[in-house]
Design a protein around this motif. Structure first.
Motif, PDB file in Angstrom:
ATOM      1  N   CYS A  22       0.841  -1.211   0.000  1.00  0.00           N
ATOM      2  CA  CYS A  22       0.000   0.000   0.000  1.00  0.00           C
ATOM      3  C   CYS A  22       0.869   1.251   0.000  1.00  0.00           C
ATOM      4  O   CYS A  22       0.564   2.221  -0.689  1.00  0.00           O
ATOM      5  N   ALA A  23       1.940   1.206   0.771  1.00  0.00           N
ATOM      6  CA  ALA A  23       2.830   2.370   0.831  1.00  0.00           C
ATOM      7  C   ALA A  23       3.462   2.591  -0.538  1.00  0.00           C
ATOM      8  O   ALA A  23       3.630   3.717  -0.989  1.00  0.00           O
ATOM      9  N   ASP A  24       3.781   1.503  -1.190  1.00  0.00           N
ATOM     10  CA  ASP A  24       4.486   1.564  -2.465  1.00  0.00           C
ATOM     11  C   ASP A  24       3.572   2.019  -3.599  1.00  0.00           C
ATOM     12  O   ASP A  24       3.904   2.913  -4.358  1.00  0.00           O
ATOM     13  N   LYS A  25       2.408   1.380  -3.718  1.00  0.00           N
ATOM     14  CA  LYS A  25       1.569   1.655  -4.894  1.00  0.00           C
ATOM     15  C   LYS A  25       0.115   1.969  -4.583  1.00  0.00           C
ATOM     16  O   LYS A  25      -0.697   2.017  -5.500  1.00  0.00           O
ATOM     17  N   THR A  26      -0.226   2.199  -3.335  1.00  0.00           N
ATOM     18  CA  THR A  26      -1.595   2.436  -2.822  1.00  0.00           C
ATOM     19  C   THR A  26      -2.430   1.140  -2.803  1.00  0.00           C
ATOM     20  O   THR A  26      -2.154   0.207  -3.547  1.00  0.00           O
ATOM     21  N   ALA A  40      -5.471   0.795  -3.802  1.00  0.00           N
ATOM     22  CA  ALA A  40      -6.229   0.638  -5.044  1.00  0.00           C
ATOM     23  C   ALA A  40      -5.443  -0.177  -6.067  1.00  0.00           C
ATOM     24  O   ALA A  40      -6.009  -1.016  -6.770  1.00  0.00           O
ATOM     25  N   ALA A  41      -4.139   0.046  -6.147  1.00  0.00           N
ATOM     26  CA  ALA A  41      -3.337  -0.622  -7.172  1.00  0.00           C
ATOM     27  C   ALA A  41      -2.749  -1.957  -6.693  1.00  0.00           C
ATOM     28  O   ALA A  41      -2.159  -2.698  -7.476  1.00  0.00           O
ATOM     29  N   LYS A  70      -8.813  -9.396  -0.342  1.00  0.00           N
ATOM     30  CA  LYS A  70      -7.871  -8.284  -0.183  1.00  0.00           C
ATOM     31  C   LYS A  70      -8.327  -7.312   0.901  1.00  0.00           C
ATOM     32  O   LYS A  70      -7.539  -6.849   1.722  1.00  0.00           O
ATOM     33  N   GLN A 126       1.636   5.816   6.181  1.00  0.00           N
ATOM     34  CA  GLN A 126       0.913   5.896   4.910  1.00  0.00           C
ATOM     35  C   GLN A 126      -0.417   5.154   4.986  1.00  0.00           C
ATOM     36  O   GLN A 126      -1.445   5.640   4.536  1.00  0.00           O
ATOM     37  N   ASP A 175      -4.156   5.571   2.950  1.00  0.00           N
ATOM     38  CA  ASP A 175      -5.027   4.553   2.352  1.00  0.00           C
ATOM     39  C   ASP A 175      -6.266   4.226   3.185  1.00  0.00           C
ATOM     40  O   ASP A 175      -7.343   4.029   2.629  1.00  0.00           O
ATOM     41  N   THR A 197      -9.133   6.419   2.418  1.00  0.00           N
ATOM     42  CA  THR A 197      -9.764   6.266   1.111  1.00  0.00           C
ATOM     43  C   THR A 197     -10.460   4.909   0.984  1.00  0.00           C
ATOM     44  O   THR A 197     -11.485   4.807   0.329  1.00  0.00           O
ATOM     45  N   PHE A 249      -0.974  13.724   6.177  1.00  0.00           N
ATOM     46  CA  PHE A 249      -0.968  13.086   4.854  1.00  0.00           C
ATOM     47  C   PHE A 249      -0.268  13.955   3.815  1.00  0.00           C
ATOM     48  O   PHE A 249       0.429  13.442   2.942  1.00  0.00           O
ATOM     49  N   ALA A 262       2.557  12.669   1.456  1.00  0.00           N
ATOM     50  CA  ALA A 262       2.402  12.724   0.006  1.00  0.00           C
ATOM     51  C   ALA A 262       3.561  13.498  -0.631  1.00  0.00           C
ATOM     52  O   ALA A 262       3.907  13.274  -1.780  1.00  0.00           O
ATOM     53  N   ALA A 263       4.138  14.416   0.127  1.00  0.00           N
ATOM     54  CA  ALA A 263       5.269  15.183  -0.391  1.00  0.00           C
ATOM     55  C   ALA A 263       6.570  14.396  -0.243  1.00  0.00           C
ATOM     56  O   ALA A 263       7.643  14.909  -0.541  1.00  0.00           O
TER      57      ALA A 263
END
Lengths: 218, 224
Positions: free
Chosen positions: A30-34, A36-37, A61, A113, A118, A121, A167, A171-172
């Motif tokens: 999740c940290a790497d690609k969220t 969702a992905a 999942k 993260q 995540d 969302t 966040f 995100a930065a």
């Protein structure tokens, strides 16, 4: 029984380690690609387990994500609880707990993260769960200290506000600098319970004595 | 569907030898695709949205779609950029009007809440669905966050004893509240939150008393 030769390895040890590995893999992915992905294939690969094993531990999942989130929340709760003692005034306790949480998240970016990004969302209602953990705990501090507790602003908004701030740092790509936010988080957390003036005073103190990050940069 | 839910296919240009310049045809297709992706993603969620859904809603062919966008992600990100540009321009126009700073903040906030309330699909996509796009959404979020922080910061005329990161605090409060209301399906009622949010945004800058004064003014405008 409680003898010297009592077995110490629990019979479900492999189940527990598998679960742990899957959860860690979920947090990292999740940290790497969220979330969702992230796919089950990603988790299986990262955890070095088989797809069958995954499905033995989690039905899907989402269930795996929920398990990961529970485990992260527990770490945060324990960290906050251990950061202050019963002799602290409410504002001191809040300051110490906030500092400990920011330090922890800076040291564990993937956890930060998941909890601050995540989770919101995937399950917007999670904010409500965080609030149910945090707000009564804070009110409790004031009750136990027997200090008057006034309601200045809605504490429910404070939570979302802190989350957005944290966040945006993440995100930065500046998770390691999260402790810089301490004065702002202290301000946000105290505003509803202690009012603007006291919140400013405590934020100032937090900034002066902030951890390795020092006071917040302007 | 959205309140602006008229059929996008009505905007299709005539087929065949219409003699219209190609740029105009492409622009029309692009506009309809952007409107369509926002509607569909707001309705069924970005993850469940397919390119076929977007084409159906827009009345545009698959080939034309792929001439303009690589995939649905590309398409929704383009729509998101147009929306955020428009939102910023709307808020900026109000914020840069003459008058005392606290009052301009209150009016800009009102304009922002109205912008979201007027188009719940746009609100849903910019605030909630963006995160479903994947890792690139974090970068977008950060850019948008900084953009509005900067806007607020630029227009400040008093550099009084506010909190050093008061602008971040203010924008953070705004986003947090918007997110919650939009997720709960209360987008249309956003303007009624003006008094509460005015206080939350202003208090780190101007302190308790001045923030309460502006909150009362906001309550008067909401009541009328």
């Amino acid at each position: 029984m409680s003898g010297v030769l009592d077995p110490t390895i629990p019979p479900d040890i492999s189940e527990q380690t598998q679960r742990r590995r899957i959860i860690d893999a979920m947090v990292e992915s999740c940290a790497d690609k969220t979330y969702a992905a992230t796919t089950i294939a990603d988790i299986v690969k990262r955890a070095s387990i088989s797809r069958t094993t995954f499905y033995k531990r989690f039905p899907n999942k989402r269930a795996c994500f929920d398990g990961a989130l529970d485990s992260c929340i527990e770490v945060l709760r324990a960290t906050a609880a251990a950061a202050h003692s019963s002799s602290d005034t409410p504002v001191e306790a809040v300051r110490k707990a906030a500092a400990a949480i920011l330090e922890l998240m800076a040291a564990r970016p993937a956890l930060a993260q998941l909890v601050m990004g995540d989770a919101i969302t995937v399950e917007p209602a999670i904010v409500e769960r965080y609030r149910r953990l945090v707000i009564p705990a804070m009110e409790d501090l004031w009750d136990k200290a027997g200090e008057p507790k006034r309601s200045y602003a809605d504490p429910r908004l404070a939570f979302g506000r802190a989350q957005v701030l944290v966040f945006s740092k993440i995100a930065a790509g500046r998770t390691a600098r999260l402790p810089d936010l301490l004065p702002e988080i202290v301000y946000i957390a105290l505003l509803p319970f202690a009012g603007h003036d006291e919140a400013v005073r405590q934020a100032q103190l937090a900034g002066d004595g902030a951890g390795p990050g020092g006071p917040a940069p302007r | 569907m959205t309140e602006k839910g008229e059929d996008l296919r009505k905007w299709r240009l005539p087929r065949g030898r219409h003699g219209l310049p190609r740029e105009m045809v492409v622009r029309s297709q692009r506009e309809r695709l952007l409107a369509a992706v926002v509607r569909v993603a707001a309705d069924k969620g970005y993850e469940a949205t397919s390119v076929a859904d977007i084409l159906e809603e827009a009345g545009v062919g698959r080939e034309s779609f792929y001439e303009l966008f690589n995939d649905k992600r590309d398409c929704i990100l383009a729509a998101h950029a147009v929306l955020v540009d428009h939102l910023e321009a709307t808020v900026r126009a109000v914020y840069e009007e003459p008058g005392p700073w606290a009052g301009r903040v209150r009016k800009s906030l009102a304009a922002m809440l109205e912008w979201f309330a007027a188009d719940p699909a746009a609100a849903r996509v910019t605030i909630v669905e963006l995160a479903a796009v994947g890792a690139v959404s974090r970068k977008r979020f950060q850019e948008d966050f900084q953009r509005f922080t900067k806007l607020l910061e630029e227009g400040r005329d008093d550099r009084g004893p506010g909190r050093p990161q008061a602008s971040e605090l203010a924008i953070g409060a705004g986003i947090a509240k918007l997110y919650e209301e939009v997720v709960c399906g209360r987008t249309a009622e956003l303007p009624s939150l003006l008094p509460e949010l005015t206080y939350e945004l202003l208090v780190p800058f101007v302190g308790e008393e001045a923030a309460r004064t502006e909150q009362r003014r906001a309550a008067e405008t909401v009541a009328t």
